[in-house]
Design an enzyme around this catalytic site. Structure first.
Site, PDB file in Angstrom:
ATOM      1  N   GLY A  11       0.837  -1.190   0.073  1.00 38.86           N
ATOM      2  CA  GLY A  11       0.041   0.158   0.055  1.00 38.86           C
ATOM      3  C   GLY A  11       0.801   1.409   0.056  1.00 38.86           C
ATOM      4  O   GLY A  11       0.649   1.962   0.960  1.00 38.86           O
ATOM      5  N   THR A  12       1.577   1.551  -0.784  1.00 41.80           N
ATOM      6  CA  THR A  12       2.541   2.535  -0.916  1.00 41.80           C
ATOM      7  C   THR A  12       3.231   2.644  -2.199  1.00 41.80           C
ATOM      8  O   THR A  12       3.279   1.707  -3.261  1.00 41.80           O
ATOM      9  CB  THR A  12       3.428   2.749   0.211  1.00 41.80           C
ATOM     10  N   THR A  13       4.061   3.601  -2.821  1.00 37.17           N
ATOM     11  CA  THR A  13       4.985   3.816  -3.780  1.00 37.17           C
ATOM     12  C   THR A  13       6.097   4.419  -3.476  1.00 37.17           C
ATOM     13  O   THR A  13       5.882   5.652  -3.031  1.00 37.17           O
ATOM     14  CB  THR A  13       4.019   4.613  -5.014  1.00 37.17           C
ATOM     15  N   LYS A  44       7.717   8.387   4.639  1.00 38.22           N
ATOM     16  CA  LYS A  44       8.247   7.030   4.363  1.00 38.22           C
ATOM     17  C   LYS A  44       9.641   7.090   3.621  1.00 38.22           C
ATOM     18  O   LYS A  44      10.309   6.073   3.186  1.00 38.22           O
ATOM     19  CB  LYS A  44       7.327   6.763   3.079  1.00 38.22           C
TER      20      LYS A  44
END
Length: 215
Positions: A11-13, A44
């Site tokens: 759930g991220t990039t 992040k």
């Protein structure tokens, strides 16, 4: 979907770009729990030392623990050796931590892109949750991780070229993450970009994007 497949849904990039005299790390700012958006302002991209940083994706509790352990061990190593830890040494440290975590009774997921600068120049490593390690070559100086990685990599493969300066790389990183956000619900809420070079770690762009409810 198998349990292992579910655990890999990060759930991220996050994006890493390697230049001639710098390494760039970027990530979106959204934290999600399934389909629920838990936060819009998560960092992040986090520094480990003044010349090392990582992008993070996976289980938040595992990421936080690995970061604390890595920071403590790197400080201790610097004091004992009386020199800065090389990027390769830091990569091996994180790899060993992930290797042990992946083989615990209840394994947790933590995926890192490690960027750093040492006496041999800039370096970028992909540190996979199972403890495997991949050094990103200078002639293919880009990588992406997380649930939006496929969309980001598509743009990076088309647009990245050797010789980009840090401003051009910042623009490309932001564009690649925004392209992922268009199709990946687990990514969004802004972009954080940091550069590490001979002068150390610095944030070059931090754009928070919060939803606004108008009356």
């Amino acid at each position: 979907m198998s349990q292992n497949a579910k655990s890999m849904d990060t759930g991220t990039t996050t994006v890493g770009l390697l230049g001639e005299d710098y390494v760039l790390l970027a990530a979106d700012r959204r934290a999600s729990i399934g389909k629920f958006i838990a936060s819009h302002d998560v960092d992040k991209v986090v520094s480990l030392t003044d010349h090392l940083a990582v992008t993070t994706s996976g289980s938040v509790s595992t990421i936080q623990l690995v970061r604390k352990v890595a920071q403590a061990r790197l400080r201790l190593k610097n004091l004992r050796s009386r020199r800065r830890t090389t990027v390769k040494e830091a990569a091996n440290l994180l790899t060993n931590i992930n290797f042990r975590n992946a083989r615990a009774a209840r394994p947790e997921i933590a995926h890192f892109l490690l960027g750093g600068y040492d006496d041999t120049g800039p370096h970028l490593f992909d540190i996979f949750p199972d403890g495997s390690l991949n050094k990103i070559r200078a002639d293919r100086g880009y990588y992406a991780s997380g649930s939006g990685a496929q969309m980001a990599l598509g743009l990076l493969e088309e647009s990245w070229e050797q010789g980009l300066d840090d401003e051009e790389a910042t623009e490309l990183a932001v564009k690649s993450i925004r392209s992922a956000v268009q199709r990946d619900s687990g990514s969004g809420s802004g972009v954080l970009v940091a550069v590490i070079d001979d002068d150390g770690y610095r944030v070059v762009q931090d754009s928070d994007t919060h939803p606004v409810i108008e009356e």
